[in-house]
Design an enzyme around this catalytic site. Sequence first.
Site, PDB file in Angstrom:
ATOM      1  CE  LYS A 175      -2.306   3.614   1.519  1.00  0.00           C
ATOM      2  NZ  LYS A 175      -1.725   4.874   2.106  1.00  0.00           N
ATOM      3  N   GLY A 186      -0.831   8.704  -1.719  1.00  0.00           N
ATOM      4  CA  GLY A 186      -0.704   9.665  -2.802  1.00  0.00           C
ATOM      5  C   GLY A 186       0.561  10.489  -2.715  1.00  0.00           C
ATOM      6  N   GLY A 211      -4.986  11.059  -1.489  1.00  0.00           N
ATOM      7  CA  GLY A 211      -5.646  12.128  -0.747  1.00  0.00           C
ATOM      8  C   GLY A 211      -5.161  13.509  -1.125  1.00  0.00           C
ATOM      9  CG  ASP A 235      -3.431   4.086   5.145  1.00  0.00           C
ATOM     10  OD1 ASP A 235      -2.486   3.486   4.596  1.00  0.00           O
ATOM     11  OD2 ASP A 235      -3.401   5.303   5.397  1.00  0.00           O
ATOM     12  CE  LYS A 263       2.252   7.507   7.634  1.00  0.00           C
ATOM     13  NZ  LYS A 263       1.665   8.847   7.839  1.00  0.00           N
TER      14      LYS A 263
END
Length: 274
Positions: free
Chosen positions: A6, A9, A42, A168, A224
């Site tokens: 993952k 942006g 984002g 996420d 996160k």
Amino acid sequence: MRILVKVGGAQLADASARAELVRSVAQARLAGLEIVLVHGGGNQIRALTRRLGLLERYHEGLRVTDADTAEVALMVLAGLVNKELAAAFEEQGVRAVGLCGADGSTFSAVPERGRGADLGYVGAVGRADPRLVETLLAEGYVPLVATVAPLAPAEAGARDRFYNINADLAAGPLARALDARALLFLSDVPGVLDAEGRRIAELSPERCAALRADGVIRGGMIPKVEAALAALGDNPKALVKIAPASGKSAVMAALDPDVGTRFTALEEAWTSTS
């Protein structure tokens, strides 16, 4: 071994960053790994909403997504970011295909509920079908997944827009559906840091809670860590890590125990390094 990577942006904002990511994925593939890449965007959504004069609102770190913003999210994630990334892979001779939940019914959305606010067209991953991704991997392509999807057929809710799913939070359910053995959250940080600024090699949910209560895990690290813990809950047997995104060997390096922070269900896990 199949790995879901993952990236946000911020790691895809310019051509040089995209090229570096491609090199790291290409290196991992040469080592015999299957890579599925899930991306956010984002910052790019924020830039376009401002250019269009749309109001930005957030609740608990999630973008409140009205009908206009939902259109922007679809255009940016499944369009601009996804296709620029696909082009970056193809430019370096790595075959890649960009897709979102609607392609091959790879995954649908369920409305995000229970956060004390109406988030609009914000969802979570619903039913997933891995067949398209499996086909692409078998043919040697790297699937590039944008986390926007139509509402699941059995769900109640508006169906006139795609739902925006936080990348996420989507990573864990998608890793489970795609039977990934490792889930790497590549970011702009070296991992989770302790109070002295040292990288923590391993963390359990209990230790994460303690660090957050003490104010050590704070600010942008909170979502996160929450996403990594949720991914661990979805995939308790998988390797789940937060690791640096930079470097032409970022994917392979993230598998090294001396890089990043691994999340484990073992309560005693609490290892800091200098």
